[in-house]
Design a protein around this motif. Sequence first.
Motif, mmCIF file in Angstrom:
data_model
loop_
_atom_site.group_PDB
_atom_site.id
_atom_site.type_symbol
_atom_site.label_atom_id
_atom_site.label_comp_id
_atom_site.label_asym_id
_atom_site.label_seq_id
_atom_site.Cartn_x
_atom_site.Cartn_y
_atom_site.Cartn_z
ATOM 1 N N UNK A 21 0.843 -1.197 0.000
ATOM 2 C CA UNK A 21 0.000 0.000 0.000
ATOM 3 C C UNK A 21 0.885 1.256 0.000
ATOM 4 N N UNK A 22 1.917 1.219 0.801
ATOM 5 C CA UNK A 22 2.831 2.371 0.880
ATOM 6 C C UNK A 22 3.469 2.637 -0.481
ATOM 7 N N UNK A 23 3.831 1.558 -1.156
ATOM 8 C CA UNK A 23 4.444 1.704 -2.488
ATOM 9 C C UNK A 23 3.429 2.270 -3.490
ATOM 10 N N UNK A 24 2.199 1.817 -3.387
ATOM 11 C CA UNK A 24 1.156 2.340 -4.285
ATOM 12 C C UNK A 24 1.025 3.855 -4.109
ATOM 13 N N UNK A 58 2.940 5.141 -7.039
ATOM 14 C CA UNK A 58 1.908 4.850 -8.042
ATOM 15 C C UNK A 58 1.456 6.105 -8.763
ATOM 16 N N UNK A 59 0.862 5.872 -9.920
ATOM 17 C CA UNK A 59 0.375 7.025 -10.689
ATOM 18 C C UNK A 59 -1.093 6.893 -11.043
ATOM 19 N N UNK A 60 -1.768 5.974 -10.370
ATOM 20 C CA UNK A 60 -3.191 5.723 -10.645
ATOM 21 C C UNK A 60 -3.797 5.104 -9.385
ATOM 22 N N UNK A 61 -5.115 5.014 -9.325
ATOM 23 C CA UNK A 61 -5.718 4.341 -8.173
ATOM 24 C C UNK A 61 -5.478 2.826 -8.232
ATOM 25 N N UNK A 62 -5.073 2.256 -7.113
ATOM 26 C CA UNK A 62 -4.853 0.807 -7.022
ATOM 27 C C UNK A 62 -5.952 0.204 -6.155
ATOM 28 N N UNK A 63 -6.422 -0.945 -6.581
ATOM 29 C CA UNK A 63 -7.513 -1.567 -5.822
ATOM 30 C C UNK A 63 -6.975 -2.581 -4.822
ATOM 31 N N UNK A 110 -6.253 12.105 -7.629
ATOM 32 C CA UNK A 110 -5.206 12.069 -6.603
ATOM 33 C C UNK A 110 -5.137 10.729 -5.878
ATOM 34 N N UNK A 111 -6.227 9.969 -5.930
ATOM 35 C CA UNK A 111 -6.289 8.715 -5.168
ATOM 36 C C UNK A 111 -5.297 7.696 -5.742
#
Length: 263
Positions: A27-30, A34-39, A185-186
């Motif tokens: 989650x921290x890496x996302x 990350x550059x998009x929302x991760x589920x 932003x999520x």
Amino acid sequence: MHRTERRLEILKLWVDPVDMAGALMTVERFVDHGERPHSVFAVNPEKNFSVPRDPDLHEQFKNADLLIPDGIGVVLAARLLHRARLSRVPGVELMGEICRLSAAKGYRVFLYGAQEEVSAKAAELLGRRHPALQIVGRANGFVPEHEMPALVARINASGAQVLFLALGSPRQERWFAQHAGELTSVRVCQGIGGTLDTIAGTVRRAPRFWCRLNLEWLYRLLAQPSRIRRQRALPLFAGKVIIAKLKRLVLPHRSADQFFTSP
Ligand code: UDP
């Protein structure tokens, strides 16, 4: 995390072999990279039956960024089918850890779902529990469809990086499928089902003793007998896992899949 080749197939769903620390690091890496929302979705026996009935939803789970082993059923199935030693990552606990992480790292959090009073109470209690936590917005889970663009705009304007979806399953996963592309932003969306009710105290989580014995499901059933319909999935799931295991032992060259897709 990149969806791992080690993602385990459990009957008709999948699960990632993560423990709590691994899930949290992912989650921290996302959020950080990350550059998009991760589920982040929870996997349990009940979903093994409900999700595949809807091909889009099934695809949604297949493509999820993180599938956590929410319940003991999935942990035992992973052991039997893959000899994998997973530990449970209950969604409710992961949410608490994500709040702790968010408070420590300054991630902005948005809560979407549950009844208005539940949402307000949960936000207040979370704020008290984690004084540094930035809850930048919240909305109850009964926003009419025509107000959805305004809600999405509000989430985006809040700059939230973490969005907790507390709409219940499969509503929350469907919402993600429909709206993830509009979120600016999520970076992480966790489907947390009825967790806000647990935080607000309207639904009690099983006492530690029951959890330690992996009997949380039984506690919930006794506390809410109306869940019997949903919990019927448990013995059915156990039966299917055992059959899959036996078939693998007898016919090891066939993948478990074939037993459930062949006519
Ligand atoms: N809920 C919601 N909007 C809806 C229907 C349900 O926000 O249109 C909320 C409901 O108030 C509850 C949660 O979704 O807080 C569902 O909890 P449940 O325990 O059924 O979900 P599960 O954890 O089993 O997916």
